[in-house]
Design an enzyme around this catalytic site. Sequence first.
Site, PDB file in Angstrom:
ATOM      1  N   LYS A 158       0.988  -0.954  -0.240  1.00 51.71           N
ATOM      2  CA  LYS A 158       0.169   0.574  -0.091  1.00 51.71           C
ATOM      3  C   LYS A 158       0.884   1.295   0.080  1.00 51.71           C
ATOM      4  O   LYS A 158       1.567   1.607   1.067  1.00 51.71           O
ATOM      5  CB  LYS A 158      -0.974  -0.151   1.289  1.00 51.71           C
ATOM      6  N   CYS A 162      13.588  11.068   6.526  1.00 52.11           N
ATOM      7  CA  CYS A 162      13.533  10.511   7.928  1.00 52.11           C
ATOM      8  C   CYS A 162      14.462  10.639   9.369  1.00 52.11           C
ATOM      9  O   CYS A 162      14.493  10.960   9.981  1.00 52.11           O
ATOM     10  CB  CYS A 162      13.362   9.100   8.106  1.00 52.11           C
ATOM     11  N   GLU A 213      10.210  16.270  15.088  1.00 60.23           N
ATOM     12  CA  GLU A 213      10.030  16.056  13.585  1.00 60.23           C
ATOM     13  C   GLU A 213       9.739  17.238  13.021  1.00 60.23           C
ATOM     14  O   GLU A 213       8.127  17.270  12.982  1.00 60.23           O
ATOM     15  CB  GLU A 213       9.648  14.888  13.315  1.00 60.23           C
ATOM     16  N   GLU A 266       9.527   1.838  11.053  1.00 62.93           N
ATOM     17  CA  GLU A 266      10.473   2.271  10.661  1.00 62.93           C
ATOM     18  C   GLU A 266      10.162   3.941  11.003  1.00 62.93           C
ATOM     19  O   GLU A 266       9.156   4.095   9.857  1.00 62.93           O
ATOM     20  CB  GLU A 266      11.175   2.369   8.951  1.00 62.93           C
TER      21      GLU A 266
HETATM   22  P1  NAD Z   1       2.403   8.814   7.755  1.00 71.78           P
HETATM   23  O1  NAD Z   1       2.289   7.783   9.079  1.00 71.78           O
HETATM   24  O2  NAD Z   1       1.585   9.489   7.624  1.00 71.78           O
HETATM   25  O3  NAD Z   1       2.195   7.987   6.338  1.00 71.78           O
HETATM   26  C1  NAD Z   1       2.770   6.222   6.143  1.00 71.78           C
HETATM   27  C2  NAD Z   1       1.396   4.926   5.613  1.00 71.78           C
HETATM   28  O4  NAD Z   1       0.604   4.910   6.535  1.00 71.78           O
HETATM   29  C3  NAD Z   1       1.013   5.845   4.141  1.00 71.78           C
HETATM   30  O5  NAD Z   1       0.775   5.043   3.403  1.00 71.78           O
HETATM   31  C4  NAD Z   1      -0.437   5.919   4.836  1.00 71.78           C
HETATM   32  O6  NAD Z   1      -1.259   5.826   4.266  1.00 71.78           O
HETATM   33  C5  NAD Z   1      -0.486   4.672   5.914  1.00 71.78           C
HETATM   34  N1  NAD Z   1      -1.201   5.175   7.181  1.00 71.78           N
HETATM   35  C6  NAD Z   1      -1.600   6.070   7.535  1.00 71.78           C
HETATM   36  N2  NAD Z   1      -2.491   5.505   8.605  1.00 71.78           N
HETATM   37  C7  NAD Z   1      -3.187   4.141   8.584  1.00 71.78           C
HETATM   38  C8  NAD Z   1      -3.410   3.538   9.049  1.00 71.78           C
HETATM   39  N3  NAD Z   1      -4.168   4.289  10.299  1.00 71.78           N
HETATM   40  N4  NAD Z   1      -3.536   1.828   8.828  1.00 71.78           N
HETATM   41  C9  NAD Z   1      -2.767   1.748   8.247  1.00 71.78           C
HETATM   42  N5  NAD Z   1      -1.824   2.428   7.388  1.00 71.78           N
HETATM   43  C10 NAD Z   1      -1.830   3.581   7.653  1.00 71.78           C
HETATM   44  O7  NAD Z   1       3.503   8.686   7.475  1.00 71.78           O
HETATM   45  P2  NAD Z   1       3.863  10.125   6.210  1.00 71.78           P
HETATM   46  O8  NAD Z   1       3.724  11.316   6.119  1.00 71.78           O
HETATM   47  O9  NAD Z   1       3.914   9.009   4.686  1.00 71.78           O
HETATM   48  O10 NAD Z   1       5.354   9.587   5.815  1.00 71.78           O
HETATM   49  C11 NAD Z   1       6.521  10.679   6.603  1.00 71.78           C
HETATM   50  C12 NAD Z   1       6.472   9.749   8.308  1.00 71.78           C
HETATM   51  O11 NAD Z   1       7.712   8.177   7.754  1.00 71.78           O
HETATM   52  C13 NAD Z   1       7.822  10.482   9.259  1.00 71.78           C
HETATM   53  O12 NAD Z   1       7.785  10.583  10.085  1.00 71.78           O
HETATM   54  C14 NAD Z   1       9.081   9.878   8.832  1.00 71.78           C
HETATM   55  O13 NAD Z   1       9.883   9.610   9.642  1.00 71.78           O
HETATM   56  C15 NAD Z   1       9.034   8.432   8.152  1.00 71.78           C
HETATM   57  N6  NAD Z   1       9.508   7.834   7.676  1.00 71.78           N
HETATM   58  C16 NAD Z   1      10.622   7.288   8.238  1.00 71.78           C
HETATM   59  C17 NAD Z   1      11.900   6.501   7.627  1.00 71.78           C
HETATM   60  C18 NAD Z   1      12.565   5.269   7.774  1.00 71.78           C
HETATM   61  O14 NAD Z   1      13.028   4.484   7.461  1.00 71.78           O
HETATM   62  N7  NAD Z   1      12.840   5.536   9.718  1.00 71.78           N
HETATM   63  C19 NAD Z   1      12.017   6.451   6.448  1.00 71.78           C
HETATM   64  C20 NAD Z   1      11.374   7.292   5.490  1.00 71.78           C
HETATM   65  C21 NAD Z   1      10.050   8.202   5.786  1.00 71.78           C
END
Ligand code: NAD
Length: 498
Positions: free
Chosen positions: A187, A297, A398, A263
């Site tokens: 997804k 991230c 963040e 992650e």
């Molecule tokens: P997000 O958590 O809002 O969304 C990530 C994914 O989760 C999306 O596909 C979203 O649709 C899905 N999602 C949202 N709510 C959900 C739920 N209730 N159940 C299941 N899936 C759900 O994050 P974002 O805004 O898309 O990405 C930014 C974040 O990602 C930042 O916090 C960043 O630090 C983190 N990130 C971490 C790494 C790492 O390797 N540690 C790498 C890249 C980004």
Amino acid sequence: MAMVDPRTLTPKLPPLQLFIDGKFVGPVEGGSLPVVNPATGEKICDAPAAGPSDVDAAVQAAKKAFDKGPWPKLNPTARGRTLRKLADLVWQRREELALLESMNNGKTFKDALRADVGPASATLAYYSEWANKILGEVLPVGGPFHTYVVREPIGVVGAIVPWNFPLSLTAWKLGPALVAGCTVVLKPSELTPLTALKLAELAREAGLPEGVLNVVPGYGAPAGEALARHPDVAKISFTGSTRTARRLVHASADTNLKKLTLELGGKSPQIVFADADLDAAVEACFWGIFGNKGEVCNAGSRVLVHEKAYDEFVGRLVARAKAMVVGDPLDPKTEMGSQVSLAQMNTVLGYVASGREQGAKLLAGGERDAEGAKAKGAFVRPTVFAEVKPSMKIAQEEIFGPVLACLRFSSDAEALSIANGTPYGLAASLWTRDTAKAHALARKVKSGVVWINCFNQFDDAAPFGGFKESGWGRDLSHHALDGFLETKTIWTKLPAEE
Ligand code: NAD
């Protein structure tokens, strides 16, 4: 290799359907989601949005492929070869993929090519080599037993990824999952579904059997939520925010205790000592926060500088930030593109307001950049705050945007205490010519990665992941494979000796 001018390329959209059981199909229950170019504000297309029934159909296809299909039982070398073919196809189509990602995410074409699509191909190629190297063990147990351990694929994996590096983070999940023999429901983020659908097309071309990879774009709720709560999903491999991760933990606890790799976010410190190579450190700190427009991230969003070097160092960073070229992501001269959405831009500007209110000194940027052709885009000027205190919101949370917090320290102990003083623990860097001191301090930094005199180094052989609220488990390297394998111990009683 010279880079093509992306403005001469024509975008080629993927099929705008869900990819389930080897076929592109329309959603039965979901709807559509608008895919927007954040640099222009224009809609690119409508992508399908999966609903719970669509997610269920994808999981059932993946389950059938796992239970009855050839994939998990395939000669491992042949499995590796298919994955390698996928890696090669991604590489062959890299410009097409990078163009789509740049238009969809707002990142520069350069970044899309070199930091997202290229690495995605490399990661898939890396894991293809692991196919026939996943080994068991024979155990030296007491008694007349032949006892051994085999590693088995865990089952159906739900891969949930964010929008900041859509393709490379997808490869971080798909590589180890597929080579281990798992089947996957992917997804992508609702903001960036295009390259995931393109990847589905390429997977079919590579010869991945039906149902092994299914792609269901959709919103977090209901699509992600349905995957996280599905009883036939054995594991969720997630990259995203700490906030969403908490929901996944609840979903797992409420359902089948599916395994989770998480992650998550970060607030990575870059610690600059007075004896550091300041030229190298300025450059690394600059790109560490402004690369990929701060939507990283492990962005080095806090720079901690020893008081003896602080004024000079911050001054140089500010000069660099003020001169940064912000604009059209497809223009090869552009250094920073647009934030992924207007909503993300407003979140970033909200943090800028909080920094000002809490008394940090704004030395560069701090505002939307809506000049000329950027008027409808989500551009933010590279922002540098000085005299930031560790307790301020901009030093704790963040931001996920181009906002740098510069803090001052006067002793190693103080630097360490500030560095470790947030709920996150993803990455850190130490800049000093005293490498013995750096190694000693590296052991005391609470983060999954520590870079000494460098920043943002990645390699498929090096594990990546966080301490504390930055996550559970690791992506990349052989460590990531563990997350997609079960360990089975088999005991055989040997006949009594004569
Ligand atoms: P997000 O958590 O809002 O969304 C990530 C994914 O989760 C999306 O596909 C979203 O649709 C899905 N999602 C949202 N709510 C959900 C739920 N209730 N159940 C299941 N899936 C759900 O994050 P974002 O805004 O898309 O990405 C930014 C974040 O990602 C930042 O916090 C960043 O630090 C983190 N990130 C971490 C790494 C790492 O390797 N540690 C790498 C890249 C980004």
